[in-house]
Structure formats: C-alpha cells, structure tokens
Scaffold this motif. Structure first.
Motif, PDB file in Angstrom:
ATOM      1  N   UNK A 165      12.236  11.053  -4.052  1.00  0.00           N
ATOM      2  CA  UNK A 165      11.810  12.564  -4.000  1.00  0.00           C
ATOM      3  C   UNK A 165      10.957  13.332  -5.129  1.00  0.00           C
ATOM      4  N   UNK A 166      10.965  12.424  -6.658  1.00  0.00           N
ATOM      5  CA  UNK A 166       9.407  12.820  -6.955  1.00  0.00           C
ATOM      6  C   UNK A 166       8.269  12.650  -6.171  1.00  0.00           C
ATOM      7  N   UNK A 167       8.181  12.018  -5.220  1.00  0.00           N
ATOM      8  CA  UNK A 167       6.786  12.358  -4.380  1.00  0.00           C
ATOM      9  C   UNK A 167       7.121  13.301  -3.777  1.00  0.00           C
TER      10      UNK A 167
ATOM     11  N   UNK B 140     -14.080   2.385  18.590  1.00  0.00           N
ATOM     12  CA  UNK B 140     -13.797   2.251  19.686  1.00  0.00           C
ATOM     13  C   UNK B 140     -12.671   2.802  19.856  1.00  0.00           C
ATOM     14  N   UNK B 141     -11.756   3.671  18.990  1.00  0.00           N
ATOM     15  CA  UNK B 141     -10.647   4.297  18.837  1.00  0.00           C
ATOM     16  C   UNK B 141      -9.867   3.522  18.044  1.00  0.00           C
ATOM     17  N   UNK B 142      -9.773   2.136  17.259  1.00  0.00           N
ATOM     18  CA  UNK B 142      -9.221   1.308  17.180  1.00  0.00           C
ATOM     19  C   UNK B 142      -9.131   1.603  15.335  1.00  0.00           C
ATOM     20  N   UNK B 143      -8.322   1.547  15.286  1.00  0.00           N
ATOM     21  CA  UNK B 143      -8.904   1.293  13.393  1.00  0.00           C
ATOM     22  C   UNK B 143      -9.493   0.160  12.447  1.00  0.00           C
ATOM     23  N   UNK B 144     -10.163   0.438  12.047  1.00  0.00           N
ATOM     24  CA  UNK B 144     -10.938  -1.171  11.465  1.00  0.00           C
ATOM     25  C   UNK B 144     -10.100  -1.649  10.250  1.00  0.00           C
ATOM     26  N   UNK B 145      -9.238  -2.457  10.664  1.00  0.00           N
ATOM     27  CA  UNK B 145      -7.950  -2.696   9.374  1.00  0.00           C
ATOM     28  C   UNK B 145      -9.021  -3.500   8.296  1.00  0.00           C
ATOM     29  N   UNK B 146      -9.836  -4.414   8.402  1.00  0.00           N
ATOM     30  CA  UNK B 146     -10.396  -4.425   7.228  1.00  0.00           C
ATOM     31  C   UNK B 146     -10.950  -3.319   6.001  1.00  0.00           C
ATOM     32  N   UNK B 147     -11.022  -2.624   6.147  1.00  0.00           N
ATOM     33  CA  UNK B 147     -11.449  -1.270   5.710  1.00  0.00           C
ATOM     34  C   UNK B 147     -10.437  -0.646   4.764  1.00  0.00           C
ATOM     35  N   UNK B 148      -9.575  -0.950   5.747  1.00  0.00           N
ATOM     36  CA  UNK B 148      -8.285  -0.261   5.921  1.00  0.00           C
ATOM     37  C   UNK B 148      -7.528  -0.734   4.218  1.00  0.00           C
ATOM     38  N   UNK B 149      -7.878  -2.252   4.067  1.00  0.00           N
ATOM     39  CA  UNK B 149      -6.464  -3.757   3.471  1.00  0.00           C
ATOM     40  C   UNK B 149      -7.742  -3.067   1.766  1.00  0.00           C
ATOM     41  N   UNK B 150      -8.889  -2.808   2.265  1.00  0.00           N
ATOM     42  CA  UNK B 150      -9.297  -2.581   1.160  1.00  0.00           C
ATOM     43  C   UNK B 150      -8.983  -1.570   0.019  1.00  0.00           C
ATOM     44  N   UNK B 151      -8.028  -1.261   0.823  1.00  0.00           N
ATOM     45  CA  UNK B 151      -7.274   0.837  -0.183  1.00  0.00           C
ATOM     46  C   UNK B 151      -5.913  -0.185  -0.949  1.00  0.00           C
ATOM     47  N   UNK B 152      -5.406   0.826  -2.297  1.00  0.00           N
ATOM     48  CA  UNK B 152      -4.555   0.302  -1.930  1.00  0.00           C
ATOM     49  C   UNK B 152      -2.956   1.287  -1.588  1.00  0.00           C
ATOM     50  N   UNK B 153      -1.734   0.782  -1.332  1.00  0.00           N
ATOM     51  CA  UNK B 153      -0.585   1.319  -0.409  1.00  0.00           C
ATOM     52  C   UNK B 153       0.147   1.871  -1.482  1.00  0.00           C
ATOM     53  N   UNK B 154       1.020   3.362  -0.870  1.00  0.00           N
ATOM     54  CA  UNK B 154       2.031   3.313  -0.925  1.00  0.00           C
ATOM     55  C   UNK B 154       2.599   3.102   0.160  1.00  0.00           C
ATOM     56  N   UNK B 155       3.767   2.347  -0.638  1.00  0.00           N
ATOM     57  CA  UNK B 155       5.078   2.152   0.781  1.00  0.00           C
ATOM     58  C   UNK B 155       6.416   2.558   1.143  1.00  0.00           C
ATOM     59  N   UNK B 156       5.963   3.629   1.760  1.00  0.00           N
ATOM     60  CA  UNK B 156       7.294   4.570   1.503  1.00  0.00           C
ATOM     61  C   UNK B 156       8.704   4.541   3.096  1.00  0.00           C
TER      62      UNK B 156
ATOM     63  N   UNK C 273      15.122  11.974  -0.983  1.00  0.00           N
ATOM     64  CA  UNK C 273      16.029  11.759  -2.247  1.00  0.00           C
ATOM     65  C   UNK C 273      15.986  10.754  -2.746  1.00  0.00           C
ATOM     66  N   UNK C 274      16.591   9.479  -2.929  1.00  0.00           N
ATOM     67  CA  UNK C 274      17.194   8.748  -3.705  1.00  0.00           C
ATOM     68  C   UNK C 274      16.455   7.019  -2.978  1.00  0.00           C
ATOM     69  N   UNK C 275      15.564   7.172  -1.927  1.00  0.00           N
ATOM     70  CA  UNK C 275      14.976   6.724  -1.488  1.00  0.00           C
ATOM     71  C   UNK C 275      13.761   6.230  -2.230  1.00  0.00           C
ATOM     72  N   UNK C 276      13.687   4.339  -2.542  1.00  0.00           N
ATOM     73  CA  UNK C 276      12.327   3.927  -3.428  1.00  0.00           C
ATOM     74  C   UNK C 276      11.009   3.973  -3.058  1.00  0.00           C
TER      75      UNK C 276
END
Length: 279
Positions: A94-96, A38-54, A59-62
């Motif tokens: 910067x590495x990413x 219904x044009x909304x994210x299915x959150x349960x499916x997303x939560x099953x995946x790892x996440x990169x938090x940026x 630059x030097x952001x972690x």
C-alpha cells in the motif's frame, strides 16, 4: 536504477522462476535495450542492481529490498536465487502504491501481474527520503517483527494466586467447548524470564482476558501490553472499583466469586468472544 520482481507467491524460499518473456515488462524501451543481447536479458548486468521483491497487490502484502545473487536462463524461464537485506525494514505494498509515481510504477496492471521490470530510479535514495525508520524496540522483552496470531488461542491474565484457579478452570472449560485453547502465563515455561513468556503469549493470542480483581499491578501492566499490541482485550472484575481509572470508559464483565457467579461469567465471556471471532 533497480530491479522490480513481482510474483503471486511470497519471498520466503530464496529462489524463484519467472518467464523470460516477462523480463522487461513495464520497462522503458530505452532502458531495456541497454540490458539485452540477442534479444535476451544480460543477467550479469541485472544482478549488479538492487532489487525490490514484491507480491501482487496494493494492500497489506509485504515487499522486501535485497539482491538477486545468481540467475540463469533455463528453457523459457529465468531461474534465480536471491537474498533479502535484513537492514532494510519490509515495506507494505500500500505504501509503494501510494508512491508509485516516484517509483515509475504507473502502467496498467503492474501491481497484479508477475513480471521483472527495470526502473530508472535510485531505490536507496527513495527509501532514505520516504521510509520511516523502525520504531525503537523494547529492551525489557522482545516482540517479533511480524505477528503470528493463533486463531484459537485465548489468553487469561490474572494474579498468580490459587484463589483464581476456579475462575480460570471455568473459563478454560467453557472455551474448550468452542474448540478454543485457553492459556495463562504459568501454563508455559519457554523463556528464561517470565515477562517474555507473558508477552509472547499475549502476542500470539486472538483475545486477551484480563481479570482486574484486586487491582493487581501485573495484570494492569499486561492489559497495557495487550492494548499496545492491538489485541482484543476483555476486562473482567469482581468489583467495579477494581477497574483502573484510565480504563473505566471501557465495558467490562463483573462477576461473583462463587460457582453461580463463575458460571454466569463464562456465559458472558463466551458471548463476547463469539462476537469478536465470529464463531
């Protein structure tokens, strides 16, 4: 496949909010359609995946790797809670950015806009292939994962000998006039072992002054630690031959052990410290 959540603030609180309309930005349509209903994210499916938090930036952001643990849609926002995987070392933006092709992060302003993307990349395989393991940690003393330098802290490494008290008091008084705090290891008792207090003091310091007078081995050891930690080190000594051979290519301040000599030392030290910290 992994989630990528980019925000303009840090990741220290364990919860966040992002607009629903920004979920699936910078995501291929053929991927996002599999995670929508219904044009909304299915959150349960997303939560099953790892996440990169940026954080935003290149630059030097972690950035951190972890998991979104809970999420729900509230009005026009996705409210979510997350945890950081302590076994995976933090990564510099910067590495990413250098590896953005491998991570499918090539679109426009992806590093400068809050959004939640989904990438068809095996994040853990990428990390195994490209991220260097953490270097071996010291066992004699501990250093924190990230620096916490106190902008006004100057530490002085010198022998624990009353003969140096006048020198230390002179330096301490002069620095106080600049609003700087001066300490040496015997001023503190925070840990069971004095070496840990010494290292912690050096690690927090903006500048480290090392008095090589008398060729004290402890001071030489502390100067080596300060250099290894990347601190600005100012060498002082009452005689040129007190400077160890390996450091004689560095400039040092020579002083005489009397009232006039200590006064001249503090003037020279203040000038050098002001140059370093831009006071």
């Amino acid at each position: 496949m992994f989630n990528l959540i980019m925000r303009s603030i840090d990741w220290s609180v364990g919860r966040g909010v992002i607009e629903v309309e920004r979920v699936f930005e910078y995501t291929d349509n053929n991927i996002s359609i599999r995670f929508k209903e219904n044009n909304l994210p299915v959150l349960d499916k997303l939560l099953a995946l790892p996440c990169l938090f940026m954080q935003e930036g290149t630059g030097d952001e972690i950035a951190y790797v972890g998991q979104v643990n809970r999420a729900r849609i509230v009005g026009g926002d996705v409210s979510f809670e997350y945890s950081i995987d302590g076994d995976i070392p933090p990564i510099l933006n910067s590495f990413i950015f250098e590896n953005r092709m491998a991570l499918d992060m090539l679109r426009g302003y992806e590093f400068s806009r809050n959004h939640w993307a989904l990438k068809d990349v095996d994040l853990y395989r990428f990390l195994l292939r490209t991220v260097r393991p953490r270097r071996q940690r010291p066992t004699v003393f501990q250093i924190p994962e990230h620096e916490n330098i106190e902008a006004v802290l100057i530490s002085v490494m010198m022998p624990f000998d009353a003969a140096f008290d006048a020198v230390y008091i002179g330096i301490q008084s002069a620095l106080a006039r600049l609003g700087l705090r001066c300490r040496r290891a015997d001023d503190i008792w925070e840990n069971a072992f004095i070496i840990q207090d010494v290292v912690a003091l050096i690690d927090r310091s903006r500048v480290v002054v090392c008095d090589c007078t008398g060729r004290n081995p402890n001071v030489f050891y502390e100067a080596g630690i300060a250099h290894t930690l990347g601190r600005e080190v100012i060498l002082i000594a009452q005689a040129e031959h007190d400077i160890p051979f390996d450091l004689r290519h560095l400039r040092f301040i020579r002083y005489n052990d009397n009232a006039q000599g200590i006064a001249e030392l503090t003037v020279a030290l203040l000038a050098r410290i002001q140059t370093i910290i831009g006071h």
